[in-house]
Write a protein that holds these residues in place. Structure first.
Motif, PDB file in Angstrom:
ATOM      1  N   VAL A 193       0.839  -1.204   0.000  1.00 60.63           N
ATOM      2  CA  VAL A 193       0.000   0.000   0.000  1.00 60.63           C
ATOM      3  C   VAL A 193       0.872   1.250   0.000  1.00 60.63           C
ATOM      4  O   VAL A 193       0.607   2.215  -0.742  1.00 60.63           O
ATOM      5  N   VAL A 243       2.263   1.684  -3.509  1.00 58.29           N
ATOM      6  CA  VAL A 243       1.254   2.142  -4.478  1.00 58.29           C
ATOM      7  C   VAL A 243       0.916   3.609  -4.239  1.00 58.29           C
ATOM      8  O   VAL A 243       0.792   4.396  -5.193  1.00 58.29           O
ATOM      9  N   VAL A 244       0.763   3.999  -2.978  1.00 59.82           N
ATOM     10  CA  VAL A 244       0.482   5.403  -2.654  1.00 59.82           C
ATOM     11  C   VAL A 244       1.616   6.296  -3.133  1.00 59.82           C
ATOM     12  O   VAL A 244       1.388   7.395  -3.670  1.00 59.82           O
ATOM     13  N   THR A 246      -8.921  -2.445   0.804  1.00 56.65           N
ATOM     14  CA  THR A 246      -7.595  -1.834   0.694  1.00 56.65           C
ATOM     15  C   THR A 246      -7.577  -0.747  -0.369  1.00 56.65           C
ATOM     16  O   THR A 246      -6.827   0.233  -0.252  1.00 56.65           O
ATOM     17  N   THR A 247      -8.400  -0.888  -1.387  1.00 57.35           N
ATOM     18  CA  THR A 247      -8.470   0.132  -2.432  1.00 57.35           C
ATOM     19  C   THR A 247      -8.924   1.470  -1.874  1.00 57.35           C
ATOM     20  O   THR A 247      -8.370   2.523  -2.215  1.00 57.35           O
ATOM     21  N   THR A 302      -6.104   3.014   0.043  1.00 52.40           N
ATOM     22  CA  THR A 302      -5.065   3.527  -0.844  1.00 52.40           C
ATOM     23  C   THR A 302      -5.473   4.857  -1.459  1.00 52.40           C
ATOM     24  O   THR A 302      -4.665   5.797  -1.522  1.00 52.40           O
ATOM     25  N   THR A 327      -3.576   8.399  -0.625  1.00 52.41           N
ATOM     26  CA  THR A 327      -2.959   9.157  -1.717  1.00 52.41           C
ATOM     27  C   THR A 327      -3.381  10.615  -1.678  1.00 52.41           C
ATOM     28  O   THR A 327      -2.552  11.525  -1.831  1.00 52.41           O
TER      29      THR A 327
END
Length: 299
Positions: free
Chosen positions: A79, A82-83, A156-157, A160, A164
């Motif tokens: 995570v 990705v962030v 989790t999406t 995230t 962000t």
């Protein structure tokens, strides 16, 4: 007649020595506070991680043998990565446009970046909860393209996306700080030598901006590792991150050794990320990039 004995000369500090002593005295309160409120608690955590419930490295061994802990560590690192990548992709064009804008437009753009700092993080997370809940705005937009059955809240999406948005200002500001110091005549010189605008940007401007990218990416990655509020509100127990697990272990299970080992492990990861970032964005980072470009052209 007894010989006169001269008194030994008094030793006095030079002006430089007095300044050093004065500087140390000014630093003393900060050093005492740092020792009491950071160093000693950190040492206590390290000691607990190797002594509770029994002396040894069992708590650290369980980090890499327990399946649940491994999944939490992997999810947290994924995570955070990705962030960080999403933040770079979103922040770089914005920071670049800030360098091109005039003073009035730039002031507005800077204000847009700073507004999140003036808003409570808890309020922003509750706003994302409203947007992502079942029947909310996001699900309604997805419904327009036939994806209305997708559930985001508790995944989790959702965590995230919210992280962000929350951490984006920490990516924009370091990038803008470096970009505004780049001499734009360098790209014009590249174009005058026959390079296209995109080629001049890719070979000249982009390498010089990498120290800002590295600084922003490392800052966002480190902050994302320790997020607690956003995963707790927008996630679920099945998508817990390491800060939540540490809280449960120390507060509910009283497993101070296991929680301390997880905290020490993340501290090591943080220090490694900061060390790598320093090599890219430290003093001379932009100069090093420029030297590499010149050297490459000379070769």
């Amino acid at each position: 007649m007894a010989a006169d004995t001269a008194a030994p000369p008094k030793r006095t500090l030079s002006p430089t020595g007095r300044r050093r002593v004065g500087g140390l005295l000014l630093l003393l309160p900060a050093l005492v506070a740092l020792t009491l409120f950071f160093v000693l608690p950190l040492l206590s955590i390290v000691v607990d991680s190797v002594t509770d419930p029994e002396p040894g490295l069992g708590n650290y061994a369980s980090l890499f043998t327990d399946g649940y802990t491994l999944r939490v560590l992997g999810r947290t690192l994924l995570v955070a990565l990705v962030v960080t990548v999403a933040g770079v992709l979103l922040a770089y064009p914005y920071a670049y446009m800030m360098t091109l804008a005039g003073p009035s437009v730039r002031a507005v753009m800077v204000t847009v970046v700073l507004v999140p700092f003036w808003t409570s993080m808890l309020a922003r997370n509750f706003a994302w909860m409203v947007l992502m809940q079942d029947g909310g705005v996001v699900q309604g937009v997805f419904g327009l393209v036939g994806l209305g059955d997708i559930t985001l809240l508790g995944t989790t999406t959702a965590v995230t996306i919210s992280m962000t948005q929350v951490l984006l200002p920490f990516m924009v500001l370091p990038m803008f700080s470096v970009m505004q110091q780049i001499d734009r005549r360098l790209t014009l010189a590249g174009q005058s030598l026959g390079a296209s605008r995109f080629s001049a940007f890719r070979k000249v401007y982009f390498p010089l901006s990498l120290p800002g990218v590295a600084a922003g990416a490392s800052l966002v990655f480190v902050l994302a590792l320790g997020f607690y509020v956003t995963p707790a509100l927008l996630g679920s127990p099945q998508s817990s991150m390491i800060a939540q697990v540490i809280s449960v272990r120390t507060r509910d299970l009283l497993d101070f050794g296991g929680g301390g080992a997880m905290g020490v492990f993340m501290l090591v990861v943080t220090l490694a990320v900061l060390a790598a970032s320093r090599r890219l964005s430290g003093p001379g980072g932009a100069a090093g990039a420029a030297h590499a470009i010149v050297g490459g052209n000379e070769r």
